[in-house]
Design a protein around this motif. Structure first.
Motif: not given
Length: 63
Positions: A1-25
């Motif tokens: 899975m890959r998502i782009r954060m609307m606020a800053d354009g940052r791209v997060l990749e991984g499983t849903a859990k990995q993306i949630a962990e990155a967002m949490h961090a």
């Protein structure tokens, strides 16, 4: 899975859990919450600030 954060354009990749962990961090002031608590907080923020209704399913962080 890959998502782009609307606020800053940052791209997060991984499983849903990995993306949630990155967002949490990245979330300011949320370091004392568990991942589950952070997800509940983020869902409430999306509802309150953006009128986005999300349903979180599963009993564990992995789900």
């Amino acid at each position: 899975m890959r998502i782009r954060m609307m606020a800053d354009g940052r791209v997060l990749e991984g499983t849903a859990k990995q993306i949630a962990e990155a967002m949490h961090a990245l979330a300011f002031g949320q370091e004392n919450r568990t991942l589950s608590e952070y997800i509940d907080w983020a869902v409430e923020q999306a509802r309150r600030m953006n009128e986005i209704d999300m349903q979180v399913e599963g009993d564990t962080d992995d789900e």
